[in-house]
Design a protein around this motif. Sequence first.
Motif, PDB file in Angstrom:
ATOM      1  N   LEU A 354       0.832  -1.205   0.000  1.00 53.51           N
ATOM      2  CA  LEU A 354       0.000   0.000   0.000  1.00 53.51           C
ATOM      3  C   LEU A 354       0.867   1.255   0.000  1.00 53.51           C
ATOM      4  O   LEU A 354       0.500   2.259  -0.626  1.00 53.51           O
ATOM      5  N   MET A 355       2.011   1.219   0.675  1.00 54.61           N
ATOM      6  CA  MET A 355       2.958   2.336   0.595  1.00 54.61           C
ATOM      7  C   MET A 355       3.382   2.570  -0.857  1.00 54.61           C
ATOM      8  O   MET A 355       3.430   3.717  -1.328  1.00 54.61           O
ATOM      9  N   ASN A 356       3.679   1.486  -1.557  1.00 58.21           N
ATOM     10  CA  ASN A 356       4.111   1.635  -2.952  1.00 58.21           C
ATOM     11  C   ASN A 356       3.031   2.275  -3.809  1.00 58.21           C
ATOM     12  O   ASN A 356       3.325   3.104  -4.690  1.00 58.21           O
ATOM     13  N   LEU A 357       1.761   1.912  -3.559  1.00 59.19           N
ATOM     14  CA  LEU A 357       0.669   2.550  -4.293  1.00 59.19           C
ATOM     15  C   LEU A 357       0.626   4.051  -4.011  1.00 59.19           C
ATOM     16  O   LEU A 357       0.461   4.868  -4.932  1.00 59.19           O
ATOM     17  N   ILE A 358       0.783   4.425  -2.758  1.00 61.10           N
ATOM     18  CA  ILE A 358       0.753   5.843  -2.388  1.00 61.10           C
ATOM     19  C   ILE A 358       1.901   6.589  -3.043  1.00 61.10           C
ATOM     20  O   ILE A 358       1.711   7.659  -3.642  1.00 61.10           O
ATOM     21  N   LEU A 359       3.102   6.049  -2.928  1.00 67.42           N
ATOM     22  CA  LEU A 359       4.278   6.744  -3.458  1.00 67.42           C
ATOM     23  C   LEU A 359       4.240   6.842  -4.980  1.00 67.42           C
ATOM     24  O   LEU A 359       4.814   7.770  -5.560  1.00 67.42           O
ATOM     25  N   ALA A 360       3.533   5.910  -5.615  1.00 66.23           N
ATOM     26  CA  ALA A 360       3.389   5.959  -7.074  1.00 66.23           C
ATOM     27  C   ALA A 360       2.241   6.860  -7.511  1.00 66.23           C
ATOM     28  O   ALA A 360       1.972   6.992  -8.711  1.00 66.23           O
ATOM     29  N   GLY A 361       1.560   7.478  -6.559  1.00 64.99           N
ATOM     30  CA  GLY A 361       0.454   8.373  -6.889  1.00 64.99           C
ATOM     31  C   GLY A 361      -0.822   7.667  -7.278  1.00 64.99           C
ATOM     32  O   GLY A 361      -1.687   8.257  -7.931  1.00 64.99           O
ATOM     33  N   LYS A 362      -0.984   6.422  -6.846  1.00 63.22           N
ATOM     34  CA  LYS A 362      -2.148   5.633  -7.249  1.00 63.22           C
ATOM     35  C   LYS A 362      -3.117   5.355  -6.110  1.00 63.22           C
ATOM     36  O   LYS A 362      -4.036   4.545  -6.264  1.00 63.22           O
ATOM     37  N   ALA A 363      -2.921   6.008  -4.963  1.00 62.87           N
ATOM     38  CA  ALA A 363      -3.838   5.817  -3.835  1.00 62.87           C
ATOM     39  C   ALA A 363      -3.940   7.120  -3.068  1.00 62.87           C
ATOM     40  O   ALA A 363      -2.999   7.520  -2.378  1.00 62.87           O
ATOM     41  N   ASP A 364      -5.077   7.783  -3.212  1.00 57.57           N
ATOM     42  CA  ASP A 364      -5.321   9.051  -2.509  1.00 57.57           C
ATOM     43  C   ASP A 364      -6.201   8.789  -1.287  1.00 57.57           C
ATOM     44  O   ASP A 364      -7.310   9.318  -1.164  1.00 57.57           O
ATOM     45  N   ILE A 365      -5.690   7.963  -0.373  1.00 60.23           N
ATOM     46  CA  ILE A 365      -6.500   7.541   0.758  1.00 60.23           C
ATOM     47  C   ILE A 365      -6.813   8.707   1.693  1.00 60.23           C
ATOM     48  O   ILE A 365      -7.888   8.759   2.286  1.00 60.23           O
ATOM     49  N   ALA A 366      -5.906   9.685   1.825  1.00 64.40           N
ATOM     50  CA  ALA A 366      -6.167  10.822   2.720  1.00 64.40           C
ATOM     51  C   ALA A 366      -7.392  11.605   2.263  1.00 64.40           C
ATOM     52  O   ALA A 366      -8.223  12.026   3.078  1.00 64.40           O
ATOM     53  N   LYS A 367      -7.517  11.797   0.967  1.00 63.40           N
ATOM     54  CA  LYS A 367      -8.679  12.510   0.434  1.00 63.40           C
ATOM     55  C   LYS A 367      -9.953  11.698   0.656  1.00 63.40           C
ATOM     56  O   LYS A 367     -11.007  12.243   0.998  1.00 63.40           O
ATOM     57  N   ALA A 368      -9.861  10.392   0.484  1.00 65.86           N
ATOM     58  CA  ALA A 368     -11.042   9.541   0.618  1.00 65.86           C
ATOM     59  C   ALA A 368     -11.617   9.582   2.032  1.00 65.86           C
ATOM     60  O   ALA A 368     -12.832   9.543   2.217  1.00 65.86           O
ATOM     61  N   VAL A 369     -10.726   9.671   3.037  1.00 66.05           N
ATOM     62  CA  VAL A 369     -11.206   9.665   4.431  1.00 66.05           C
ATOM     63  C   VAL A 369     -11.260  11.071   5.021  1.00 66.05           C
ATOM     64  O   VAL A 369     -11.543  11.241   6.201  1.00 66.05           O
TER      65      VAL A 369
END
Length: 404
Positions: A354-369
């Motif tokens: 999941l870290m790799n997804l975030i660092l690659a710009g493919k997971a905007d979890i902060a915006k979602a929550v």
Amino acid sequence: MPDNRVIVYKGPRQVGIESIDYPKLEIPAEVANGLGMQQKAPHAVILKLVTTNICGSDQHMVRGRTTAPVGQSLGHEITGEVVEKGDDVLFVKEGDICSVPFNIACGRCRMCNEGKTGVCLNVNPARPGAAYGYVDMGGWIGGQAEYVMIPYADFNLLKFPDRDQALEKILDLTMLSDIFPTGYHGAVSAGVTTGSTVYVAGAGPVGLAAAYASHVLGASVVIVGDMNADRLAQARSFGCETVDLSKPGDLPDKLEQILGEPEVDAAVDAVGFEAKGHGEGAAEQPATVLNDIMTATRVGASLGIPGLYVTGDPGGVDENAKIGQIGVRLGLGWAKSHSFTTGQCPVKRYNRQLMNLILAGKADIAKAVNATTISLDEAPDAYQQFDQGAAKKFVIDPHGMVAA
């Protein structure tokens, strides 16, 4: 050494900030004495907190719904900078910024070797598994603080590869300590995959994370149920369908209006033991969500249950509920050949990917929550807002390290 300010439970619906001693490289005496271990911890580090988040699990304690004593330190969602390390720490160095799984794990026992780090055998004499700042979890000091000690650091810490990049994406990365892996675990254990239809019960931060993770896993439709209009709007902000459980009607009927059929392929309980019945002003019915998801999920399916259930609840609706015994329709689940997955998320199973997804710009979890940054001094007010249903994930920034 400086003092260490930490958030503590002061009684039902009350938290405060107290000064305690700066942490030492030592494990809690109750763990050392209970398990026959030395207290000195050369395997540990001291972290300066970069971010630490308020969790719904903390809120259960603050509402007085656990056996947490007054004075219990709080906080298990920890991201920090290494400022001191023991002699046996080999692979992280001072200045590294790291995510900390909320489960404390030794990395040496049978459960850790099987990847079941949520039920480590060497960190809590009372039961398998431990967490920072949580009742009955070993007496480890909480991380809603300025500094915290992390044991077995080489095993537990997830080091971010680049400091500047980590600080730039810190509001996403802070979710790796708990809710992003926990939501993802809920979706994975529910069998969410490409094309799945998914129902997530609860639009709090973990429910939103489970819904977001379901999209990541390729779900075709993700439906989130709650009674809080603001939280349902937050779910819709990243492409979820929603059902308002405060309105009349049965859940299968509400699902059929969206899907054309009354069942989903997979379901996640992100509510837990403080669940309420349906309808405006519904009373607490702790088995509601579990019975809902069995009713509304197809035969042969799986149910992910990251929502918290406890063995001690002083505020339970009856004597059974006070010991975690609730009216689940197990016969229904048995008849439908459902699989159930419960327990703490083993964060290390997922956090690197999941870290790799975030660092690659493919997971905007902060915006979602809806990550919302606050200071340590603002935390008591944030607890009040969260208890009243704020559609926010409060991120505490004790040292002013989060960019505006």
